[in-house]
Design a protein around this motif. Structure first.
Motif, PDB file in Angstrom:
ATOM      1  N   ASN A  91      58.956  66.072  -0.279  1.00 16.59           N
ATOM      2  CA  ASN A  91      58.192  66.067  -1.387  1.00 16.59           C
ATOM      3  C   ASN A  91      57.169  64.996  -1.093  1.00 16.59           C
ATOM      4  N   MET A  92      55.838  65.382  -1.206  1.00 16.11           N
ATOM      5  CA  MET A  92      54.803  64.839  -0.651  1.00 16.11           C
ATOM      6  C   MET A  92      53.609  64.822  -1.677  1.00 16.11           C
ATOM      7  N   THR A  93      52.679  63.907  -1.699  1.00 15.02           N
ATOM      8  CA  THR A  93      51.483  63.892  -2.403  1.00 15.02           C
ATOM      9  C   THR A  93      50.247  63.829  -1.420  1.00 15.02           C
ATOM     10  N   TRP A  94      49.366  64.812  -1.437  1.00  8.43           N
ATOM     11  CA  TRP A  94      48.426  64.818  -0.450  1.00  8.43           C
ATOM     12  C   TRP A  94      47.085  64.359  -1.383  1.00  8.43           C
ATOM     13  N   LEU A  95      46.494  63.022  -1.082  1.00  9.79           N
ATOM     14  CA  LEU A  95      45.442  62.496  -1.685  1.00  9.79           C
ATOM     15  C   LEU A  95      44.402  62.812  -0.775  1.00  9.79           C
ATOM     16  N   LEU A  96      43.327  63.559  -1.360  1.00 10.05           N
ATOM     17  CA  LEU A  96      42.128  64.020  -0.646  1.00 10.05           C
ATOM     18  C   LEU A  96      40.898  63.499  -1.133  1.00 10.05           C
ATOM     19  N   ILE A  97      40.065  62.543  -0.135  1.00 15.24           N
ATOM     20  CA  ILE A  97      39.036  61.968  -0.549  1.00 15.24           C
ATOM     21  C   ILE A  97      37.868  62.961  -0.248  1.00 15.24           C
ATOM     22  N   THR A  98      36.775  63.070  -1.153  1.00 16.19           N
ATOM     23  CA  THR A  98      35.870  63.992  -0.742  1.00 16.19           C
ATOM     24  C   THR A  98      34.597  63.931  -1.719  1.00 16.19           C
ATOM     25  N   GLU A  99      33.459  64.715  -1.466  1.00 16.47           N
ATOM     26  CA  GLU A  99      32.496  64.713  -2.401  1.00 16.47           C
ATOM     27  C   GLU A  99      31.703  66.143  -2.367  1.00 16.47           C
ATOM     28  N   SER A 100      31.168  66.564  -3.321  1.00 14.63           N
ATOM     29  CA  SER A 100      30.736  67.834  -3.626  1.00 14.63           C
ATOM     30  C   SER A 100      29.446  68.138  -2.612  1.00 14.63           C
TER      31      SER A 100
ATOM     32  N   LEU B  40      48.805  68.437  -4.409  1.00 14.13           N
ATOM     33  CA  LEU B  40      47.390  68.004  -3.903  1.00 14.13           C
ATOM     34  C   LEU B  40      46.654  67.427  -4.957  1.00 14.13           C
ATOM     35  N   ARG B  41      46.235  66.235  -4.700  1.00 13.44           N
ATOM     36  CA  ARG B  41      45.193  65.393  -5.565  1.00 13.44           C
ATOM     37  C   ARG B  41      43.921  65.202  -5.072  1.00 13.44           C
ATOM     38  N   VAL B  42      42.749  65.350  -5.595  1.00 14.88           N
ATOM     39  CA  VAL B  42      41.491  65.166  -5.396  1.00 14.88           C
ATOM     40  C   VAL B  42      41.044  63.961  -6.024  1.00 14.88           C
ATOM     41  N   VAL B  43      40.273  63.111  -5.018  1.00 20.45           N
ATOM     42  CA  VAL B  43      39.420  62.085  -5.558  1.00 20.45           C
ATOM     43  C   VAL B  43      38.051  61.704  -4.912  1.00 20.45           C
ATOM     44  N   LEU B  44      37.053  61.346  -5.332  1.00 21.71           N
ATOM     45  CA  LEU B  44      35.728  61.187  -4.947  1.00 21.71           C
ATOM     46  C   LEU B  44      35.631  60.091  -4.287  1.00 21.71           C
TER      47      LEU B  44
ATOM     48  N   PRO C 288      35.565  64.966   4.514  1.00 15.18           N
ATOM     49  CA  PRO C 288      36.902  64.810   3.840  1.00 15.18           C
ATOM     50  C   PRO C 288      38.024  64.119   4.422  1.00 15.18           C
ATOM     51  N   LYS C 289      38.814  63.225   3.806  1.00 21.52           N
ATOM     52  CA  LYS C 289      39.918  62.588   4.425  1.00 21.52           C
ATOM     53  C   LYS C 289      41.224  63.020   3.502  1.00 21.52           C
ATOM     54  N   LEU C 290      42.211  63.227   4.395  1.00 20.43           N
ATOM     55  CA  LEU C 290      43.415  63.681   3.571  1.00 20.43           C
ATOM     56  C   LEU C 290      44.413  62.514   4.014  1.00 20.43           C
ATOM     57  N   ILE C 291      45.077  62.008   2.926  1.00 24.06           N
ATOM     58  CA  ILE C 291      46.160  60.913   3.145  1.00 24.06           C
ATOM     59  C   ILE C 291      47.550  61.747   2.597  1.00 24.06           C
ATOM     60  N   MET C 292      48.472  61.844   3.520  1.00 22.49           N
ATOM     61  CA  MET C 292      49.572  62.336   3.244  1.00 22.49           C
ATOM     62  C   MET C 292      50.703  60.887   2.657  1.00 22.49           C
TER      63      MET C 292
ATOM     64  N   VAL D 159      52.407  58.746   5.589  1.00 20.98           N
ATOM     65  CA  VAL D 159      53.152  59.231   6.808  1.00 20.98           C
ATOM     66  C   VAL D 159      51.973  59.648   7.731  1.00 20.98           C
ATOM     67  N   CYS D 160      50.739  60.115   7.462  1.00 19.65           N
ATOM     68  CA  CYS D 160      49.892  60.771   8.234  1.00 19.65           C
ATOM     69  C   CYS D 160      48.681  60.902   7.423  1.00 19.65           C
ATOM     70  N   THR D 161      47.562  61.125   8.240  1.00 18.46           N
ATOM     71  CA  THR D 161      46.287  61.456   7.637  1.00 18.46           C
ATOM     72  C   THR D 161      45.697  62.404   8.606  1.00 18.46           C
ATOM     73  N   PHE D 162      44.825  63.254   7.879  1.00 17.85           N
ATOM     74  CA  PHE D 162      43.846  64.270   8.304  1.00 17.85           C
ATOM     75  C   PHE D 162      42.335  64.008   8.170  1.00 17.85           C
ATOM     76  N   GLY D 163      41.610  64.540   8.964  1.00 17.67           N
ATOM     77  CA  GLY D 163      40.118  64.598   8.668  1.00 17.67           C
ATOM     78  C   GLY D 163      39.429  63.696   9.405  1.00 17.67           C
ATOM     79  N   PRO D 164      37.968  63.848   9.441  1.00 16.97           N
ATOM     80  CA  PRO D 164      37.165  64.692   8.389  1.00 16.97           C
ATOM     81  C   PRO D 164      37.460  66.139   8.900  1.00 16.97           C
TER      82      PRO D 164
END
Length: 205
Positions: free
Chosen positions: A74-83, A107-111, A131-135, A144-149
């Motif tokens: 069970n994980m939450t993927w917190l994603l940082i982005t902008e339009s 998956l949860r998105v923040v600006l 974008p930057k993804l934080i797992m 536990v891991c990150t992905f991006g940009p």
């Protein structure tokens, strides 16, 4: 770090809420982020069209689906982005396609500009790249891991150009958009599947 992530999650939204926000901004001739210039507004309009296309057309192979669906942590993927971000318009819909296949991943998105502490904790080569993804592992709250940009192939493409010419030119940025169009989200999907295999080796067995 734990408090920064918790505070950011309180301000987060689902992917569908993010897409609705972007559409509302397009209608209002506006954009996310601190820079509300005409250029950024135009990028948001362009990226909304890109995301519309990818939401409808990105495909995941049967093999990748099987691996993604078998992930059980069970994980939450917190994603940082902008339009307004061009890379995000191609990458974020692919990330969403992956998480749609597994109910264990939320998956949860923040600006970015609304969450400076979070962004500054996850810089890429000293920059606030998105974008930057934080797992985040739900049981422990640990990252536990990150992905991006960018996915691996696009990253290598950019790095080779920077090493040779020092900076990204407008022509190269256009070429990069062509690369994303040709790739159709597959490099993002393969990168994320590999990360799931690293986190839970049985996924790839």
């Amino acid at each position: 770090m734990d408090s920064i992530i918790k505070n950011s999650l309180k301000n987060s939204m689902s992917y569908s809420e993010y897409r609705s926000l972007v559409k509302q901004l397009v209608e209002a001739n506006s954009t996310t982020g601190d820079d509300k210039s005409e250029a950024m507004v135009d990028y948001t309009k362009l990226n909304d069209r890109r995301m519309n296309r990818w939401d409808k057309t990105i495909k995941i192979s049967d093999e990748a689906k099987k691996r993604i669906e078998s992930f059980e942590d069970n994980m939450t993927w917190l994603l940082i982005t902008e339009s307004w971000c061009g890379d995000a318009a191609h990458v974020v819909p692919a990330i969403n396609k992956v998480t749609d296949l597994n109910s264990h991943i939320d998956l949860r998105v923040v600006l970015r500009d609304d969450n400076p502490d979070l962004m500054n904790a996850f810089l890429t080569n000293g920059g606030r790249a998105i974008p930057k993804l934080i797992m985040v592992e739900n049981a422990t709250g640990n990252v536990v891991c990150t992905f991006g940009p960018r996915p691996t192939e696009a990253t290598n493409y950019v790095n080779r150009f920077k090493a040779k010419y020092g900076t990204l030119t407008p022509d190269f940025k256009e070429d990069l958009q062509h690369w994303y169009n040709n790739d159709k989200g597959q490099n993002v999907i393969s990168d994320l599947t590999e990360l799931l295999c690293e986190l839970q080796p049985s996924v790839c067995q």
